[in-house]
Design an enzyme around this catalytic site. Structure first.
Site, PDB file in Angstrom:
ATOM      1  N   ILE A 169      -3.645   4.078  15.117  1.00 40.30           N
ATOM      2  CA  ILE A 169      -4.579   5.188  14.973  1.00 40.30           C
ATOM      3  C   ILE A 169      -5.827   4.975  15.827  1.00 40.30           C
ATOM      4  CG2 ILE A 169      -6.101   6.368  13.326  1.00 40.30           C
ATOM      5  CD1 ILE A 169      -3.940   5.853  11.197  1.00 40.30           C
ATOM      6  N   THR A 191       2.394   2.743  11.427  1.00 44.50           N
ATOM      7  CA  THR A 191       1.613   1.637  11.975  1.00 44.50           C
ATOM      8  C   THR A 191       1.966   0.367  11.214  1.00 44.50           C
ATOM      9  OG1 THR A 191      -0.262   1.833  10.453  1.00 44.50           O
ATOM     10  CG2 THR A 191      -0.280   3.262  12.415  1.00 44.50           C
ATOM     11  N   TYR A 241      -6.091  -5.261  -0.847  1.00 46.63           N
ATOM     12  CA  TYR A 241      -6.197  -4.223   0.177  1.00 46.63           C
ATOM     13  C   TYR A 241      -6.865  -2.977  -0.387  1.00 46.63           C
ATOM     14  CZ  TYR A 241      -4.906  -0.624   3.537  1.00 46.63           C
ATOM     15  OH  TYR A 241      -4.950   0.427   4.431  1.00 46.63           O
TER      16      TYR A 241
END
Length: 272
Positions: free
Chosen positions: A23, A203, A175
């Site tokens: 991205i 990704t 995360y």
């Protein structure tokens, strides 16, 4: 939304972190294609230069639009050096895109600065970078920050008494905590900022979400859109792709924002 939906951006200077792949790379491409000067950040100078060369060779981007910069976000002293370099060379910065991110590793991992690695790379490094770039971002009205966050922030909580997750570690929880902190940070009033979940994209982070996703280019359109001064933003707003939606409860509460700032200042070695 396609590249054609973006307005021309000549004269705009944008720093995109984590711009060597995914991205970040696509956001840099879309902005530079519209005439913006893009500071293209990579973990190393070699990676940043290679990404710039790739955009020049494959996307026809004018080399003058791309300025490779480097800092390893697992080392906060490199973040500080990056900020000093940017302020010296670009005293007026229109947009900072806080995009660099990693998936938390399977095992609890601590940086040389003493922080859980995902919390540092995904949040603390961006917190420090944004703080140090405040003079450039606020030198003229209209400077803004775009935090590339995640819908997983809704599943998270910040372990105020154990932000390093030393006592009970889960890679997904670590995360998610980093993404929640980044989303809360967007509501800080010192620099106008928003956060955006660009969708599940194909990704390196995709395994945290699903087995398939949209292209990085599609996700990047939602980030690039928020960099456009023609798009009006409200400080602390959260976007799920192109739609503004409410973030997780409590993320815009003044008490939470101040508490997070105190914690972050402590962990990055700054005084409020």
């Amino acid at each position: 939304m396609s590249d054609q939906d973006l307005s021309p951006l000549p004269g705009r200077t944008v720093l995109v972190t984590g711009a060597t792949t995914g991205i970040g790379l696509e956001t840099a491409r879309q902005l530079a294609a519209r005439g913006a000067t893009v500071l293209l950040h990579g973990r190393t100078a070699e990676e940043a230069r290679a990404a710039a060369d790739r955009l020049i060779a494959t996307a026809g981007i004018d080399a003058a639009r791309l300025h490779p910069v480097a800092a390893d976000f697992t080392h906060l002293d490199e973040v500080e050096s990056l900020a000093n370099q940017v302020v010296a060379q670009h005293p007026h910065l229109d947009v900072l895109v806080n995009n660099a991110g990693i998936a938390a590793p399977e095992r609890h991992t601590v940086t040389t600065d003493g922080n859980e690695i995902a919390f540092q790379v995904n949040f603390l490094a961006h917190y420090l970078l944004t703080r140090l770039l405040e003079p450039a971002l606020t030198s003229d009205p209209g400077g803004r920050v775009v935090n590339v966050s995640s819908s997983l922030h809704r599943t998270a909580n910040i372990q105020w008494n154990d932000p390093q997750r030393a006592r009970r570690y889960s890679r997904l929880a670590a995360y998610a905590q980093s993404q929640l902190a980044l989303t809360v940070f967007a509501a800080d009033p010192r620099v106008t900022a928003v956060s955006v979940h660009p969708g599940v994209c194909d990704t390196a982070l995709m395994p945290l979400y699903a087995h398939e996703g949209v292209t990085p280019a599609e996700g990047a359109t939602h980030v690039a859109r928020l960099c456009d001064p023609a798009v009006e933003i409200v400080n602390g707003a959260y976007y799920d792709r192109a739609e503004r939606v409410a973030p997780a409860p409590g993320t815009t509460e003044d008490r939470t924002i101040k508490r997070l700032n105190r914690l972050a200042d402590l962990l990055v070695g700054r005084t409020a």
